[in-house]
Scaffold this motif. Structure first.
Motif, short mmCIF file in Angstrom:
data_model
loop_
_atom_site.label_atom_id
_atom_site.label_comp_id
_atom_site.label_asym_id
_atom_site.label_seq_id
_atom_site.Cartn_x
_atom_site.Cartn_y
_atom_site.Cartn_z
N ARG A 51 88.58 -46.50 -42.38
CA ARG A 51 87.70 -47.56 -42.89
C ARG A 51 88.33 -48.95 -42.87
O ARG A 51 87.64 -49.94 -42.59
N PHE A 52 89.65 -49.04 -43.13
CA PHE A 52 90.22 -50.35 -43.41
C PHE A 52 91.43 -50.76 -42.57
O PHE A 52 91.89 -51.90 -42.68
N ARG A 53 91.94 -49.88 -41.72
CA ARG A 53 93.05 -50.23 -40.81
C ARG A 53 94.20 -50.95 -41.52
O ARG A 53 94.59 -52.05 -41.15
N SER A 54 94.72 -50.34 -42.58
CA SER A 54 95.89 -50.82 -43.33
C SER A 54 95.59 -51.99 -44.25
O SER A 54 96.53 -52.59 -44.78
N ASN A 55 94.33 -52.31 -44.49
CA ASN A 55 94.01 -53.42 -45.37
C ASN A 55 92.86 -53.07 -46.33
O ASN A 55 91.87 -53.82 -46.43
N PRO A 56 92.98 -51.97 -47.07
CA PRO A 56 91.91 -51.63 -48.00
C PRO A 56 91.91 -52.53 -49.22
O PRO A 56 92.97 -52.90 -49.73
N PRO A 57 90.75 -52.93 -49.71
CA PRO A 57 90.70 -53.68 -50.96
C PRO A 57 91.27 -52.84 -52.11
O PRO A 57 91.01 -51.62 -52.18
N LEU A 58 92.02 -53.46 -52.98
CA LEU A 58 92.59 -52.72 -54.10
C LEU A 58 91.50 -52.16 -55.00
O LEU A 58 91.70 -51.14 -55.68
N SER A 59 90.33 -52.80 -54.99
CA SER A 59 89.22 -52.28 -55.80
C SER A 59 88.78 -50.91 -55.30
O SER A 59 88.39 -50.04 -56.10
N VAL A 60 88.85 -50.69 -53.97
CA VAL A 60 88.50 -49.39 -53.41
C VAL A 60 89.54 -48.36 -53.80
O VAL A 60 89.21 -47.23 -54.19
N VAL A 61 90.82 -48.74 -53.67
CA VAL A 61 91.89 -47.82 -54.06
C VAL A 61 91.76 -47.46 -55.52
O VAL A 61 91.92 -46.29 -55.91
N SER A 63 89.10 -47.32 -57.33
CA SER A 63 87.97 -46.42 -57.57
C SER A 63 88.25 -45.01 -57.11
O SER A 63 87.76 -44.04 -57.71
N GLU A 64 89.08 -44.86 -56.06
CA GLU A 64 89.38 -43.54 -55.53
C GLU A 64 90.56 -42.88 -56.23
O GLU A 64 90.70 -41.66 -56.20
N ALA A 65 91.44 -43.68 -56.81
CA ALA A 65 92.61 -43.14 -57.50
C ALA A 65 92.74 -43.85 -58.84
O ALA A 65 93.64 -44.66 -59.05
N PRO A 66 91.84 -43.57 -59.77
CA PRO A 66 91.81 -44.32 -61.04
C PRO A 66 93.04 -44.11 -61.92
O PRO A 66 93.28 -44.91 -62.83
N ASP A 67 93.83 -43.07 -61.66
CA ASP A 67 95.02 -42.83 -62.48
C ASP A 67 96.25 -43.57 -61.94
O ASP A 67 97.33 -43.49 -62.53
N VAL A 68 96.14 -44.28 -60.81
CA VAL A 68 97.27 -44.98 -60.22
C VAL A 68 97.29 -46.44 -60.69
O VAL A 68 96.29 -47.15 -60.57
N ASP A 69 98.42 -46.88 -61.22
CA ASP A 69 98.59 -48.26 -61.67
C ASP A 69 98.84 -49.14 -60.44
O ASP A 69 99.86 -49.00 -59.76
N LEU A 70 97.94 -50.05 -60.16
CA LEU A 70 98.03 -50.90 -58.97
C LEU A 70 98.51 -52.30 -59.28
O LEU A 70 98.48 -53.18 -58.42
N SER A 71 98.99 -52.55 -60.49
CA SER A 71 99.35 -53.90 -60.90
C SER A 71 100.45 -54.50 -60.02
O SER A 71 100.43 -55.71 -59.73
N TRP A 72 101.40 -53.70 -59.57
CA TRP A 72 102.50 -54.22 -58.73
C TRP A 72 101.97 -54.76 -57.41
O TRP A 72 102.40 -55.81 -56.93
N PHE A 73 101.01 -54.06 -56.82
CA PHE A 73 100.48 -54.47 -55.52
C PHE A 73 99.66 -55.76 -55.60
O PHE A 73 99.54 -56.48 -54.60
N LYS A 74 99.11 -56.06 -56.76
CA LYS A 74 98.30 -57.27 -56.91
C LYS A 74 99.12 -58.53 -56.69
O LYS A 74 98.57 -59.58 -56.36
N GLY A 75 100.44 -58.45 -56.86
CA GLY A 75 101.30 -59.61 -56.66
C GLY A 75 101.88 -59.72 -55.27
O GLY A 75 102.72 -60.58 -55.01
#
Length: 332
Positions: A51-61, A63-75
């Motif tokens: 779907r995203f060729r190495s550039n998925p929106p973090l919002s999609v990630v 929604s698919e993995a709600p137990d994963v903390d994505l705060s580090w990637f936002k920076g």
């Protein structure tokens, strides 16, 4: 460390790890062919890469993995890059685990295995006369921009390009700063997507074979198949250590390489280790070798004492696209 020889098991079929999300899937996922760097590559239909060729929106990630903390990637900002195909750097690895065993090895043999052009820039660290250092790491990426896969890395620990090597002092400095340099010798993976991206985009010595992870309440065990014979090549087992730290730490792993045009390059990954522990006990690792090609290669290194075992049951990572070594920042 226990190094054993195991008899090859004929006819054993080990399935590649592949799933459309980080969760386990008991059915074989459907695949579609996409074109990457001159290769037709099967990928998970509807997976992150499709779907995203190495550039998925973090919002999609999220929604698919709600137990994963994505705060580090936002920076971390991604940039579009050309690495033999269009991609984005860095590549994100959201939910992963690994074990590493660090061994002494024959220094002359390590130098033989490094291209002369690389040796002009870096040298294997000599921790005592005639002995260098290698790291054997088994990774499982449960959920990442490239869907999911496993790989085994064998690397020589080196000094940083442009810096003098002071043997054990350099090794201690790298360990204390969490800033390691190396040269990758072997890197088998178990998906074609990981192989093609690694070879074409990162100039890494990847090939595809079966890597099966078995997890018990006491250990992680990676069984690697010889891609030529189809028989078991080696088994790398590491204990689940009890004294696990939950204090997150950042580790940078950098490597020198030569690209397809013969130019010197460097690449690196920054990992956020969320849970981790280490040991110097030889009982923490069990490495079972056979007559397979990777096992034979390991034997040629004349592995000696295991210096350290690292157990990292949870980490996240950002892998940056390679750049020309001449552009290596002085402060990196």
């Amino acid at each position: 460390m226990n190094i054993q020889k195991t008899a090859a098991v004929s006819g054993l079929i080990l399935s590649s790890v592949g799933a459309p999300s980080w969760a386990e899937n008991l059915t074989e996922p459907k695949q579609v062919l996409i074109h990457i760097g001159g290769h037709d590559v099967p990928v998970v239909a509807g997976g992150l890469y499709d779907r995203f060729r190495s550039n998925p929106p973090l919002s999609v990630v999220a929604s698919e993995a709600p137990d994963v903390d994505l705060s580090w990637f936002k920076g971390i900002k991604k940039e579009k890059v050309d690495i033999g195909f269009e991609s984005y750097s860095p590549n994100f690895y959201y939910k992963n685990r690994k074990i590493t065993a660090v061994f002494t090895a024959n220094l002359d043999r390590l130098r033989e295995l490094m291209p002369e052009k690389i040796l002009q820039e870096v040298q294997p660290l000599q921790i005592w006369p005639g002995r260098g250092v290698v790291a054997l790491t088994a990774y499982t990426y449960d959920y990442c921009d490239n869907d999911s896969y496993s790989e085994i890395s064998l690397s020589i620990v080196t000094n940083k390009p442009g810096k003098s090597s002071f043997g054990p002092l350099t090794l201690m400095s790298q360990a204390s700063s969490g800033d390691f340099w190396g040269y990758v010798l072997k890197l088998p993976v178990n998906t074609e997507l990981a192989r093609v991206r690694g070879v074409v985009g990162y100039n890494l010595p990847k090939w595809r074979t079966s890597i099966e992870l078995k997890e018990t309440d006491k250990s992680f065990s990676f069984t690697v198949t010889d891609s030529d014979s189809g028989e078991i090549d080696f088994i790398f087992e590491g204990k689940k250590l009890s004294d696990v730290s939950h204090a997150a730490e950042l580790v940078k792993s950098s490597f020198t390489n030569i690209d397809q045009d013969g130019q010197l390059t460097f690449g690196y990954a920054i990992s956020k280790q969320l849970t981790h522990a280490s040991s110097t006990s030889s009982d923490a690792v069990n490495l079972k070798l056979s007559d397979g090609s990777f096992s034979t290669y390991l034997k040629s290194l004349k592995l000696g004492k295991m210096m350290k075992y690292e157990y990292v049951p949870e980490f996240q990572s950002a892998l940056y696209a390679p750049k020309a070594l001449k552009d290596l920042p002085a402060d990196m």
